[in-house]
Enzyme design. Structure first.
Site, PDB file in Angstrom:
ATOM      1  N   GLN A 142       1.986  -6.100  -3.194  1.00 28.77           N
ATOM      2  CA  GLN A 142       2.456  -6.218  -1.812  1.00 28.77           C
ATOM      3  C   GLN A 142       3.730  -5.377  -1.632  1.00 28.77           C
ATOM      4  OE1 GLN A 142       1.374  -9.528  -3.394  1.00 28.77           O
ATOM      5  NE2 GLN A 142      -0.507  -8.576  -2.750  1.00 28.77           N
TER       6      GLN A 142
ATOM      7  N   GLY B 118      -4.485  -4.389  -3.710  1.00 26.59           N
ATOM      8  CA  GLY B 118      -5.504  -3.372  -3.955  1.00 26.59           C
ATOM      9  C   GLY B 118      -4.764  -2.116  -4.361  1.00 26.59           C
ATOM     10  N   HIS B 119      -4.783  -1.789  -5.640  1.00 27.80           N
ATOM     11  CA  HIS B 119      -3.994  -0.665  -6.158  1.00 27.80           C
ATOM     12  C   HIS B 119      -4.937   0.451  -6.605  1.00 27.80           C
ATOM     13  CE1 HIS B 119      -0.334  -3.470  -7.077  1.00 27.80           C
ATOM     14  NE2 HIS B 119      -0.734  -3.513  -5.819  1.00 27.80           N
TER      15      HIS B 119
ATOM     16  N   ASP C  72       0.812  -1.227   0.000  1.00 22.99           N
ATOM     17  CA  ASP C  72       0.000   0.000   0.000  1.00 22.99           C
ATOM     18  C   ASP C  72       0.844   1.274   0.000  1.00 22.99           C
ATOM     19  OD1 ASP C  72      -2.206  -1.686   0.153  1.00 22.99           O
ATOM     20  OD2 ASP C  72      -2.246  -1.616   2.347  1.00 22.99           O
TER      21      ASP C  72
ATOM     22  N   LYS D 239       1.730   2.150  -5.079  1.00 23.40           N
ATOM     23  CA  LYS D 239       2.247   1.586  -6.334  1.00 23.40           C
ATOM     24  C   LYS D 239       1.294   1.870  -7.493  1.00 23.40           C
ATOM     25  CE  LYS D 239       2.330  -2.441  -4.360  1.00 23.40           C
ATOM     26  NZ  LYS D 239       2.042  -2.068  -2.960  1.00 23.40           N
TER      27      LYS D 239
END
Ligand code: GDP
Ligand code: IMO
Ligand code: MG
Length: 430
Positions: free
Chosen positions: A223, A40-41, A13, A16
């Site tokens: 990650q 989750g991007h 988080d 990215k």
């Protein structure tokens, strides 16, 4: 033509998604190479916010091809949902290809993820419950189903007939009461396979030809280094290799192409999930870090993120294990409004100074931070930060520049990109 790899250098988080989307306007291809829907991007375009779990973050750039490499684990229903939702928002998603060698997350992986977490007690990582641990266990144990099987009904049915009874026994041994029906799973997954088939190719061969034609490739890590199965906070991290070298394995390209390695780091640290966290904060400063700039809540699970000061012991290790050549430093705006900003330069444990991040979680949990203090900078509005970003690095407050320069001097790599907000415009550098 060198390819760029962007990886998380903390606990995930780091921003990215934002950085990949920003860089994607000059990339021909964006490639995910590990992880799965646990990622989750977040990408913000104008007022629109997108949260991608499996779609690479270059998907909103029409001219950019997006690949899901062999190292990614694909949850078909989740991917189809993302494709549908992104299409509903006006993006055709014609620029996507999926590796025929990528492993598939099956319903029993999610069931086992939940059961294993419960049984593990204090060893549980607080997973995203996306079946990540079990699907990678199956990959290594050679029980896996790959995309090439998903789109081949005969093979899919035969594999499910063999594997499902074994998984049923495992669920029962773990005390679960879920009943698996191989035929029902086949029907559901064969339908997913039919919809996904047009996207499935040999992505390694495709990439090879793109590299030879001089195309600009951007590898998108998921990650972060300290969640990596090899280099992370074992057993509290994830089940895939998250470091830059994984881009070679997880996309099927030679390591000689990976010469530009960009670490993405927040100007502080956040963590969603369990395990020791030396610079963790509680109280008003933690509230400040969590609530400003959109809030620190898990993109995948909505859990509140644990937060703390930037940890240069962690980041020095990230420079080493990834071979980082530059940093993208995000969320400097979020630190605005604090009188004092801190950076952890070493740990103290039992009266000793610790300079290298320890392997043992017992040792790590005994480590306390040694801080270098910096004068803070004002809190600005989003518009003001965008104004500063337009003028470039020199327009940053002097106190902010000092903080950034200290990070560069400690890590011995340049901060190439500075991010001061969610939007594309709130970015300095390249
Ligand atoms: P990722 O998993 O590394 O892609 O990061 P996430 O998207 O899960 O979390 C990063 C969050 O920070 C998202 O909500 C982003 O929109 C947001 N973000 C990224 N860069 C910045 C920044 O420089 N400033 C602020 N305020 N928010 C940012
Ligand atoms: P992005 O790509 C932050 C964490 C989970 C848990 C541990 C294992 O958005 O940075 P898993 O579901 O992978 O078995 O969970 O890893 N985790 C993440 N934390 N960002 C992520 O991805 C994460 N993916 C997994 O919270 O502690
Ligand atoms: Mg995330």
């Amino acid at each position: 033509m060198p390819a760029t790899v962007a990886v998380g250098s903390q606990f995930g988080d780091e921003g990215k998604g934002k950085i990949i989307d920003f860089l994607a306007d000059r990339a021909d291809v964006v490639v995910r190479f590990q992880g799965g829907a646990n990622a989750g991007h977040t990408v913000q375009v104008g007022e629109d916010l997108y949260a991608f779990h499996l779609l690479p973050s270059g998907v909103l750039r029409k001219r950019t091809m997006n690949l899901i490499g062999n190292g990614v684990v694909v949850e078909p229903a989740q991917l189809l949902k993302e494709i549908d939702e992104t299409r509903e928002r006006g993006h055709p998603v014609k620029n996507l290809r999926i590796s025929d060698r990528a492993h598939v997350v099956m319903p029993y992986h999610k069931i086992l993820d939940a059961l294993e977490e419960k049984l593990k007690g204090n060893l549980g990582a607080g997973t995203t419950l996306r079946g990540i641990g079990p699907v990678f266990e199956d990959k290594v144990g050679r029980f896996g189903i790959r995309m090439c099987d998903l789109i081949d009904p005969e093979t899919l049915r035969a594999k499910l007939r063999a594997i499902v009874p074994i998984k049923q026994r495992l669920i029962e041994a773990y005390g679960g009461d879920e009943r698996l029906d191989a035929e029902a799973i086949f029907t559901e997954y064969a339908a997913h396979g039919e919809r996904l088939a047009p996207f499935v190719i040999d992505t390694s061969a495709w990439l090879d030809s793109a590299l030879r034609r001089g195309k600009r490739i951007l590898f998108e890590g998921a990650q972060g280094t300290h969640l990596c199965i090899d280099h992370g906070v074992y057993p509290f991290g994830t089940s895939s290799d998250c470091v830059a070298g994984a881009a070679s394995v997880g996309a099927g390209v030679g390591p000689q192409f990976l010469t530009d390695i960009l670490g993405v780091a927040k100007a502080f640290t956040s963590r969603v999930g369990a395990g020791p966290f030396p610079t963790e904060l509680e109280g008003p400063i933690a509230e400040h870090l969590r609530e400003r700039g959109g809030g620190e809540y898990g993109t995948t699970t909505r859990r509140p993120r644990r937060v703390g000061w930037i940890d240069l012991v962690m980041l020095r290790m990230s420079v080493r294990v990834n071979g980082l050549t530059a940093l993208a430093l995000t969320k400097l705006d979020v630190l605005g409004g604090l009188d004092r900003v801190r950076a952890c330069v070493a740990y103290r444990s039992d009266g000793e100074t610790v300079k290298e991040f320890p392997a043992s979680m017992r040792v790590l949990s005994q480590c306390g931070p040694v801080y270098r203090d910096f004068k803070g900078w004002p809190e600005f509005s989003e518009g003001d930060w965008i104004g500063i970003a337009k003028k470039g690095r020199r327009a940053l407050p002097e106190t902010t520049r000092k903080f950034v320069a200290f990070i560069e001097s400690q890590l011995k790599i340049p901060v190439r990109i500075v991010s001061v907000g969610r939007s594309r415009a709130a970015t300095i550098g390249r």
